[in-house]
Scaffold this motif. Structure first.
Motif, mmCIF file in Angstrom:
data_model
loop_
_atom_site.group_PDB
_atom_site.id
_atom_site.type_symbol
_atom_site.label_atom_id
_atom_site.label_comp_id
_atom_site.label_asym_id
_atom_site.label_seq_id
_atom_site.Cartn_x
_atom_site.Cartn_y
_atom_site.Cartn_z
ATOM 1 N N LEU A 1 7.813 77.749 44.191
ATOM 2 C CA LEU A 1 9.244 78.044 44.254
ATOM 3 C C LEU A 1 9.452 79.240 45.167
ATOM 4 N N TYR A 2 10.284 79.029 46.210
ATOM 5 C CA TYR A 2 10.542 80.072 47.196
ATOM 6 C C TYR A 2 11.934 80.664 46.985
ATOM 7 N N ALA A 3 12.027 81.987 47.110
ATOM 8 C CA ALA A 3 13.312 82.681 47.044
ATOM 9 C C ALA A 3 14.074 82.467 48.354
ATOM 10 N N PRO A 4 15.364 82.804 48.377
ATOM 11 C CA PRO A 4 16.138 82.631 49.620
ATOM 12 C C PRO A 4 15.553 83.348 50.823
ATOM 13 N N ASP A 5 14.825 84.438 50.598
ATOM 14 C CA ASP A 5 14.233 85.165 51.723
ATOM 15 C C ASP A 5 12.813 84.681 52.041
ATOM 16 N N GLY A 6 12.357 83.595 51.381
ATOM 17 C CA GLY A 6 11.039 83.041 51.656
ATOM 18 C C GLY A 6 9.917 83.589 50.807
ATOM 19 N N VAL A 7 10.214 84.563 49.959
ATOM 20 C CA VAL A 7 9.187 85.139 49.085
ATOM 21 C C VAL A 7 8.807 84.124 48.007
ATOM 22 N N VAL A 8 7.512 84.015 47.719
ATOM 23 C CA VAL A 8 7.036 83.118 46.670
ATOM 24 C C VAL A 8 7.365 83.719 45.313
ATOM 25 N N LEU A 9 8.194 83.024 44.530
ATOM 26 C CA LEU A 9 8.562 83.501 43.196
ATOM 27 C C LEU A 9 7.569 83.039 42.141
ATOM 28 N N HIS A 10 7.194 81.768 42.197
ATOM 29 C CA HIS A 10 6.253 81.201 41.226
ATOM 30 C C HIS A 10 5.438 80.118 41.922
ATOM 31 N N THR A 11 4.230 79.923 41.440
ATOM 32 C CA THR A 11 3.369 78.879 41.983
ATOM 33 C C THR A 11 2.496 78.313 40.873
ATOM 34 N N ALA A 12 2.077 77.044 41.024
ATOM 35 C CA ALA A 12 1.217 76.401 40.038
ATOM 36 C C ALA A 12 0.388 75.350 40.750
ATOM 37 N N GLY A 13 -0.795 75.061 40.199
ATOM 38 C CA GLY A 13 -1.667 74.058 40.800
ATOM 39 C C GLY A 13 -2.447 74.605 41.971
ATOM 40 N N GLY B 1 19.785 72.808 44.626
ATOM 41 C CA GLY B 1 21.247 72.780 44.625
ATOM 42 C C GLY B 1 21.839 74.169 44.472
ATOM 43 N N GLY B 2 23.057 74.304 44.956
ATOM 44 C CA GLY B 2 23.754 75.575 44.848
ATOM 45 C C GLY B 2 23.949 76.262 46.179
ATOM 46 N N GLY B 3 23.154 75.878 47.191
ATOM 47 C CA GLY B 3 23.338 76.433 48.513
ATOM 48 C C GLY B 3 22.939 77.890 48.653
ATOM 49 N N GLN B 4 22.138 78.410 47.721
ATOM 50 C CA GLN B 4 21.759 79.823 47.776
ATOM 51 C C GLN B 4 20.442 80.066 48.490
ATOM 52 N N GLY B 5 19.723 78.987 48.844
ATOM 53 C CA GLY B 5 18.509 79.166 49.626
ATOM 54 C C GLY B 5 17.214 79.008 48.870
ATOM 55 N N TYR B 6 17.247 78.738 47.571
ATOM 56 C CA TYR B 6 16.004 78.488 46.835
ATOM 57 C C TYR B 6 15.417 77.165 47.297
#
Length: 490
Positions: free
Chosen positions: A180-192, A238-243
């Motif tokens: 899962l990437y934040a709007p600025d491209g930072v990795v928020l969470h990862t799995a696998g 969804g939401g258009g915020q960049g996630y």
């Protein structure tokens, strides 16, 4: 949304002892992973025009009159099958030929086409029946896998740490890396995990493609790529915020798209907790509408002055929960927070500057951009566009007013359509059959295929329409007027 039917591994068909099939040429079925989607029987010298790709083509060799001297002919024959995308060739031994022609074996080895010997005791219909049984079993297994994955994702979303839990569940179900990437491209969470060293960096770059501002012009809802043997996919939430959600897997099964769609909906809702401003404006708009405010005074709260209405029909079935989930996934894909799943057709509202693209599993009709006060008319436009899309079997049709339609006032056109089609009553089978038949230029067979009915049923319905309308449907002027009316009718 139901997953597509998975193909049948050729090894599963060869394992059927009751058939006695034997592979005698072409790449080994186990190592090549050859699979078939359906069965087709043909004794034509060139079956190319009748193949869709993925078939097991069955032949008894009636078209081979001189096996000993047919080397060039059989070489061309196999080349055409491979060019058409045929998955394998089955040759029935007896009653025409006692053995498989040696030149056919050579040609199949040359072009890499699996060649199966069908023994005399095995009928072609028996082979076809076995394939359909295996298809049904694979379909059931895939549906069960998808259902279990959906339940697992829903359970994960209800946990105290829902976002990491959903990512872990998705990674486990797909055998993939999920990020899962934040709007600025930072990795928020990862799995696998992923075996390709460069896959993580490539996936990060791909996620930048679907994030707003990640590229020039409108951002797509999804993007795909590959690194070595790893398949990469990125999806805008969804939401258009960049996630954005990134997925990297060694292979993709037919139902993986459906499973990922559910995860996208859940993650869109979960990340929406960080979008309080957007949610509060939507709530404020709803409250004002319920308290009697005019639509024109309310819609500016939603951030756009002009809107596009989209009508969509999918294949989620009659279950209301499945329809709501599918509609939410569609809204996320189109980057819209305003969706009504409906009983039959989903309706979405998008800012006019937002791109509308074809969506797998959906037929879409889009209105012309409209101001707030014109949204009811835009809703009717989207409905007509959806009907045209279904009649012409197009995945997406946009409303257009041109030609005769542009010369007639909408109210007058609608009134004319109602009067002209009144004899048909509210019979949807009659109107849909007539619309489809006209769109396919009066072809009985193509209309029957499009509607999934027998050609005699099409003839009976069209004849009934002609009788009720008291019209000569062979007259091009009559057809033109009816086509105009059918595309104006509600």
């Amino acid at each position: 949304m139901a997953p597509p039917t998975p193909p049948v591994p050729l090894t599963a068909l060869l394992a059927r002892e009751d058939l006695g099939l034997r592979q005698i040429a072409g790449p080994d079925a186990a190592s090549s992973g050859a699979a078939i989607h359906w069965v087709h029987t043909s004794e034509m010298a060139d079956p190319y025009p009748y193949l869709l790709g993925g078939e097991l083509l069955l032949t008894a060799g009636v078209h081979i009159t001189d096996p000993a001297g047919a080397g060039v002919y059989l070489d061309d024959y196999v080349a055409r099958i491979v060019e058409a995308g045929g998955a394998a060739l089955g040759f029935g031994v007896a009653p025409v030929h006692d053995t498989v022609p040696r030149a056919l074996v050579t040609a199949c080895d040359r072009y890499g086409l699996p060649l199966l010997e069908v023994p005399p005791r095995t009928t072609f219909s028996g082979v076809a029946r076995a394939v359909w049984q295996l298809v049904a079993e694979a379909r059931l297994a895939e549906l069960r896998r998808v259902t279990e994955a959906q339940q697992g994702l829903a359970t994960a979303a209800a946990r105290p740490d829902p976002v990491p839990a959903v990512l872990r569940q998705l990674a486990a179900r797909l055998g993939a890396l999920t990020v899962l990437y934040a709007p600025d491209g930072v990795v928020l969470h990862t799995a696998g995990t992923t075996p390709e060293p460069g896959a993580r960096n490539a996936l990060c770059d791909l996620a930048g493609v679907v994030r707003p501002g990640g590229r020039t012009g409108p951002s797509p809802a999804s993007a795909t790529d590959s690194v070595g043997g790893t398949q990469l996919a990125a999806y805008a939430l969804g939401g258009g915020q960049g996630y954005a959600l990134g997925v990297a897997a060694e292979q993709r099964e037919p139902g993986d798209h459906t499973i990922t769609g559910v995860a996208i909906v859940l993650l869109s809702l979960l990340t929406g907790k960080h979008q309080g401003a957007a949610e509060s404006t939507r709530s404020a708009a709803l409250v004002r509408l319920l308290l009697g405010s005019a639509a024109g005074d309310v819609t500016p709260l939603l951030g756009a002055e002009r809107w596009t209405v989209v009508h969509a029909r999918g294949d989620a079935g009659a279950d209301p929960v499945a329809r709501a989930t599918a509609a939410s996934a569609l809204a996320a894909a189109l980057d819209s927070g305003l969706v009504d799943a409906g009983d039959d057709v989903a309706r979405l509202l998008l800012p006019a500057d937002r791109e509308i693209t074809e969506q797998s599993g959906w037929t879409l009709g889009a209105s012309a951009p409209a101001a707030t006060g014109d949204l009811p008319a835009a809703d009717a436009q989207a409905a007509r566009a959806l009907r045209r899309a279904e009649a012409t079997r197009a995945p997406l049709v946009r409303h257009r007013e041109a030609g005769i339609a542009a010369l007639i006032a909408p109210a007058e056109a609608d009134a004319h359509a109602r009067v002209l089609l009144a004899p048909l009553g509210a019979s949807r089978p009659l109107t849909e059959t007539l619309r489809t038949w006209l769109s396919l230029h009066g072809s009985w067979d193509r209309t029957a295929t499009a509607l999934g009915v027998h050609r005699n049923t099409v003839r009976q319905r069209v004849a009934r329409c002609a009788a009720l309308l008291e019209a000569d449907l062979d007259d091009p002027d009559v057809r033109m007027e009816l086509w105009f009316a059918l595309n104006r009718a509600p």
